[in-house]
Design a protein around this motif. Structure first.
Motif, PDB file in Angstrom:
ATOM      1  N   ASP A 294     -66.679  16.587   3.646  1.00 24.84           N
ATOM      2  CA  ASP A 294     -67.617  17.234   2.719  1.00 24.84           C
ATOM      3  C   ASP A 294     -68.929  17.617   3.403  1.00 24.84           C
ATOM      4  N   SER A 296     -71.031  15.505   4.903  1.00 28.12           N
ATOM      5  CA  SER A 296     -71.960  14.380   5.021  1.00 28.12           C
ATOM      6  C   SER A 296     -71.716  13.629   6.308  1.00 28.12           C
ATOM      7  N   SER A 298     -71.632   9.850   8.401  1.00 26.54           N
ATOM      8  CA  SER A 298     -71.444   8.402   8.247  1.00 26.54           C
ATOM      9  C   SER A 298     -71.120   7.809   9.609  1.00 26.54           C
ATOM     10  N   ARG A 320     -78.314  10.643   9.102  1.00 28.50           N
ATOM     11  CA  ARG A 320     -77.783  10.385   7.757  1.00 28.50           C
ATOM     12  C   ARG A 320     -78.280  11.409   6.749  1.00 28.50           C
ATOM     13  N   ARG A 321     -79.440  11.973   7.016  1.00 27.59           N
ATOM     14  CA  ARG A 321     -79.984  12.983   6.094  1.00 27.59           C
ATOM     15  C   ARG A 321     -79.529  14.397   6.456  1.00 27.59           C
ATOM     16  N   LYS A 323     -77.181  17.732   7.167  1.00 27.36           N
ATOM     17  CA  LYS A 323     -76.073  18.386   6.467  1.00 27.36           C
ATOM     18  C   LYS A 323     -75.289  19.236   7.488  1.00 27.36           C
TER      19      LYS A 323
END
Length: 350
Positions: A294, A296, A298, A320-321, A323
């Protein structure tokens, strides 16, 4: 016979005493008359004049119009006594200088040391003159008071009144000096207060000017930072749009079977740690992470850093922030792993 002779002798003796008694009485009478005309009468005339009143009554010397004799040294005793009586009548007992009863009587005694009229007059008027001197002292006319005290000393140098007058004169001089010093101190304090007020006012004005300049500089800096941030956002938006367009173009050209790696659609901008800024530190962090299907992120892991543990958290948080446009395998979004070195430069932080 002897008895008759003795009685006759006593009668003759009594007759001889009577003329002597009469002569003595006549002399006493003459002295009394002379005292009346030369001493008592002048004082009664003085008290009964229109300018009258008691010799101790204050006199405004500036209002007296009597001119001083031209040549006192050339005056006769009678003229000096006449001037002295005139001065007494006009209450010029010891002032003004050169035209007062004391100086005229003293001049009489200088010409004729044994003159009883002048001596008696000076003795009787001494208390009144002393009273006038006290008034002059209270008016703080110190030079005049010194002159009058010197005149009194010529009449009776051992009189205790002189000691009292000199003490009062010294006390008044001391009081005047203290008052003048107090006025000078108050004036000095007022000047110091005025100077301090001016300094405080200048300091306050300078502080206001400095604050206004600082506020203006801060506003200009904030405006510049806002412009830079806006430009960066516009640049990031443009890059993201370009990336999206590239992905769409790839999808269109491949007919839905595109294969590619994950592509970031936003700039990865870590927050510069405050402690590193304060210590002027720079460095880098190597990270490994997973870009999910998607887009994101991780499983962010730190592979290496320089210096260690300074920028690690900032790098992990930035990823982590972030895109991404996920990796594609035959047109299907899939998770993928990537590695990246994130650098921390002070020039970029500013």
């Amino acid at each position: 016979m002897d008895t008759r002779k003795s009685r006759h002798g006593r009668s003759r003796a009594r007759g001889a005493i009577k003329p002597i008694t009469i002569a003595v009485l006549a002399i006493v009478a003459c002295l009394a008359v002379a005292s009346w005309f030369l001493i008592i009468k002048p004082h009664e005339d003085m008290l009964s004049t229109d300018a009258g009143g008691h010799p101790s009554t204050p006199v405004n010397l500036s209002q007296q119009q009597t001119a001083a004799p031209v040549n006192v040294e050339a005056m006769s005793l009678n003229d000096l006594l006449a001037e002295a009586r005139k001065a007494m009548n006009e209450q010029r007992i010891i002032a003004p200088a050169g035209n007062n009863a004391f100086e005229f009587y003293l001049k009489v005694l200088q010409k004729q040391p044994g003159n009883q009229v002048a001596a008696d007059a000076l003795r009787e008027t001494f208390p009144f003159a002393a009273s006038n001197v006290e008034q002059v002292i209270n008016q703080r006319e110190f030079t005049e008071a010194d002159r009058e005290i010197d005149l009194l000393a010529k009449v009776d140098p051992t009189n205790y009144t002189l000691t009292i007058l000199r003490s009062k004169l010294d006390a008044q001089r001391k009081t005047l000096d203290e008052e003048q010093q107090k006025q000078l101190d108050q004036q000095h304090q007022a000047e110091l207060a005025a100077q301090k007020a001016n300094v405080d006012k200048a300091a306050a004005q300078k502080a206001l000017a400095d604050k206004a300049a600082a506020d203006k500089a801060a506003q200009q800096q904030a405006a510049l930072a806002a412009q830079q941030e806006k430009a960066k956002q516009e640049e990031e938006t443009k890059k993201a749009a370009d990336t999206t367009n590239e992905v769409a173009a790839g999808n269109t050209s491949s007919g839905g079977g595109q294969t590619r790696d994950a592509i970031p659609i936003s700039t990865i901008r870590p927050r510069y740690p405050t402690s590193a800024l304060r210590n002027n530190q720079e460095g880098w962090v190597d990270v490994q992470y997973t870009v999910n299907a998607d887009g994101s992120v991780s499983n962010v892991q730190v592979l290496g850093a320089e210096p260690r543990h300074v920028f690690d958290n900032a790098a992990v948080d930035a990823l982590r922030r972030a895109k991404f446009s996920p990796a594609m395998r035959d047109g299907v979004a899939t998770a993928s792993q990537q590695q990246k070195r994130i650098e921390f430069k002070l020039s970029a932080a500013q």
